[in-house]
Design a protein around this motif. Structure first.
Motif, PDB file in Angstrom:
ATOM      1  N   GLN A  24       0.823  -1.205   0.000  1.00 47.97           N
ATOM      2  CA  GLN A  24       0.000   0.000   0.000  1.00 47.97           C
ATOM      3  C   GLN A  24       0.860   1.259   0.000  1.00 47.97           C
ATOM      4  O   GLN A  24       0.542   2.243  -0.685  1.00 47.97           O
ATOM      5  CB  GLN A  24      -0.942  -0.002   1.207  1.00 47.97           C
ATOM      6  CG  GLN A  24      -2.040  -1.039   1.069  1.00 47.97           C
ATOM      7  CD  GLN A  24      -2.934  -1.111   2.289  1.00 47.97           C
ATOM      8  OE1 GLN A  24      -2.619  -0.580   3.341  1.00 47.97           O
ATOM      9  NE2 GLN A  24      -4.053  -1.796   2.143  1.00 47.97           N
ATOM     10  N   ALA A  25       1.974   1.259   0.754  1.00 47.19           N
ATOM     11  CA  ALA A  25       2.847   2.430   0.796  1.00 47.19           C
ATOM     12  C   ALA A  25       3.503   2.646  -0.559  1.00 47.19           C
ATOM     13  O   ALA A  25       3.604   3.785  -1.037  1.00 47.19           O
ATOM     14  CB  ALA A  25       3.897   2.259   1.886  1.00 47.19           C
ATOM     15  N   LYS A  26       3.948   1.583  -1.205  1.00 45.03           N
ATOM     16  CA  LYS A  26       4.595   1.705  -2.505  1.00 45.03           C
ATOM     17  C   LYS A  26       3.602   2.189  -3.551  1.00 45.03           C
ATOM     18  O   LYS A  26       3.931   3.035  -4.397  1.00 45.03           O
ATOM     19  CB  LYS A  26       5.183   0.344  -2.914  1.00 45.03           C
ATOM     20  CG  LYS A  26       5.885   0.358  -4.238  1.00 45.03           C
ATOM     21  CD  LYS A  26       7.106   1.245  -4.208  1.00 45.03           C
ATOM     22  CE  LYS A  26       7.850   1.148  -5.529  1.00 45.03           C
ATOM     23  NZ  LYS A  26       8.896   2.159  -5.638  1.00 45.03           N
ATOM     24  N   SER A  53      -6.920  10.175  -0.300  1.00 47.40           N
ATOM     25  CA  SER A  53      -7.559   9.041   0.355  1.00 47.40           C
ATOM     26  C   SER A  53      -6.534   7.981   0.746  1.00 47.40           C
ATOM     27  O   SER A  53      -6.583   7.422   1.848  1.00 47.40           O
ATOM     28  CB  SER A  53      -8.616   8.444  -0.572  1.00 47.40           C
ATOM     29  OG  SER A  53      -9.118   7.257  -0.046  1.00 47.40           O
ATOM     30  N   MET A  54      -5.599   7.710  -0.161  1.00 53.36           N
ATOM     31  CA  MET A  54      -4.567   6.714   0.130  1.00 53.36           C
ATOM     32  C   MET A  54      -3.693   7.159   1.299  1.00 53.36           C
ATOM     33  O   MET A  54      -3.363   6.352   2.182  1.00 53.36           O
ATOM     34  CB  MET A  54      -3.694   6.490  -1.102  1.00 53.36           C
ATOM     35  CG  MET A  54      -4.408   5.838  -2.258  1.00 53.36           C
ATOM     36  SD  MET A  54      -3.397   5.908  -3.735  1.00 53.36           S
ATOM     37  CE  MET A  54      -3.114   4.185  -3.996  1.00 53.36           C
ATOM     38  N   LEU A  55      -3.316   8.442   1.316  1.00 45.79           N
ATOM     39  CA  LEU A  55      -2.487   8.948   2.409  1.00 45.79           C
ATOM     40  C   LEU A  55      -3.230   8.864   3.743  1.00 45.79           C
ATOM     41  O   LEU A  55      -2.646   8.487   4.764  1.00 45.79           O
ATOM     42  CB  LEU A  55      -2.068  10.394   2.126  1.00 45.79           C
ATOM     43  CG  LEU A  55      -1.001  10.576   1.052  1.00 45.79           C
ATOM     44  CD1 LEU A  55      -0.883  12.041   0.669  1.00 45.79           C
ATOM     45  CD2 LEU A  55       0.328  10.032   1.515  1.00 45.79           C
ATOM     46  N   ASP A  56      -4.513   9.228   3.731  1.00 45.40           N
ATOM     47  CA  ASP A  56      -5.304   9.147   4.959  1.00 45.40           C
ATOM     48  C   ASP A  56      -5.390   7.717   5.469  1.00 45.40           C
ATOM     49  O   ASP A  56      -5.309   7.461   6.673  1.00 45.40           O
ATOM     50  CB  ASP A  56      -6.711   9.695   4.724  1.00 45.40           C
ATOM     51  CG  ASP A  56      -6.740  11.210   4.647  1.00 45.40           C
ATOM     52  OD1 ASP A  56      -5.811  11.841   5.185  1.00 45.40           O
ATOM     53  OD2 ASP A  56      -7.685  11.757   4.047  1.00 45.40           O
ATOM     54  N   LYS A  60      -4.059   6.391   9.009  1.00 46.69           N
ATOM     55  CA  LYS A  60      -5.000   5.759   9.935  1.00 46.69           C
ATOM     56  C   LYS A  60      -4.465   4.418  10.433  1.00 46.69           C
ATOM     57  O   LYS A  60      -4.647   4.059  11.603  1.00 46.69           O
ATOM     58  CB  LYS A  60      -6.337   5.556   9.224  1.00 46.69           C
ATOM     59  CG  LYS A  60      -7.411   4.927  10.072  1.00 46.69           C
ATOM     60  CD  LYS A  60      -8.688   4.774   9.267  1.00 46.69           C
ATOM     61  CE  LYS A  60      -9.734   4.035  10.052  1.00 46.69           C
ATOM     62  NZ  LYS A  60     -10.933   3.774   9.232  1.00 46.69           N
ATOM     63  N   LYS A  61      -3.788   3.677   9.554  1.00 50.77           N
ATOM     64  CA  LYS A  61      -3.246   2.366   9.916  1.00 50.77           C
ATOM     65  C   LYS A  61      -1.850   2.463  10.520  1.00 50.77           C
ATOM     66  O   LYS A  61      -1.200   1.443  10.744  1.00 50.77           O
ATOM     67  CB  LYS A  61      -3.173   1.468   8.672  1.00 50.77           C
ATOM     68  CG  LYS A  61      -4.464   1.311   7.937  1.00 50.77           C
ATOM     69  CD  LYS A  61      -5.250   0.163   8.441  1.00 50.77           C
ATOM     70  CE  LYS A  61      -6.504  -0.021   7.586  1.00 50.77           C
ATOM     71  NZ  LYS A  61      -7.364  -1.033   8.121  1.00 50.77           N
ATOM     72  N   ALA A  70      -0.324  14.695   6.418  1.00 48.06           N
ATOM     73  CA  ALA A  70      -0.841  16.052   6.320  1.00 48.06           C
ATOM     74  C   ALA A  70       0.084  16.935   5.479  1.00 48.06           C
ATOM     75  O   ALA A  70      -0.380  17.723   4.647  1.00 48.06           O
ATOM     76  CB  ALA A  70      -1.017  16.644   7.720  1.00 48.06           C
ATOM     77  N   ASN A  71       1.403  16.788   5.692  1.00 48.53           N
ATOM     78  CA  ASN A  71       2.358  17.581   4.922  1.00 48.53           C
ATOM     79  C   ASN A  71       2.290  17.229   3.439  1.00 48.53           C
ATOM     80  O   ASN A  71       2.305  18.121   2.581  1.00 48.53           O
ATOM     81  CB  ASN A  71       3.788  17.357   5.436  1.00 48.53           C
ATOM     82  CG  ASN A  71       4.021  17.999   6.778  1.00 48.53           C
ATOM     83  OD1 ASN A  71       3.335  18.943   7.151  1.00 48.53           O
ATOM     84  ND2 ASN A  71       4.994  17.486   7.517  1.00 48.53           N
TER      85      ASN A  71
END
Length: 84
Positions: A24-26, A53-56, A60-61, A70-71
């Protein structure tokens, strides 16, 4: 090596979670690169909600820190708003 059944299960679960988090990070990093490579505002505005959405979700996880998310969102939004 762990001897208890619960410890062995925890090792398996951690390995599974680690793979999922890395994927997910990649994927998120790839979409951020795509957004930064956008030439026009239309493309940027299409990608921005998906990336946010992906960053949130990663924040969250606890895959990434909430301030990092946020940055990134702030910088990407400024970037998209500056496109012509």
């Amino acid at each position: 090596m762990a001897n208890h059944k619960s410890a062995l299960k925890r090792i398996r679960a951690n390995a599974t979670k680690r793979l999922r988090n890395r994927y997910q990070a990649k994927t998120t990093r790839t979409f951020i690169k795509r957004l930064r490579a956008a030439e026009d505002k239309k493309t940027g505005l299409e990608l921005l909600p998906k990336v946010v959405s992906m960053l949130d979700r990663l924040a969250k996880k606890n895959v990434i820190h909430k301030n990092k998310a946020a940055n990134n969102k702030s910088k990407l939004t400024k970037f998209v708003n500056g496109l012509k």
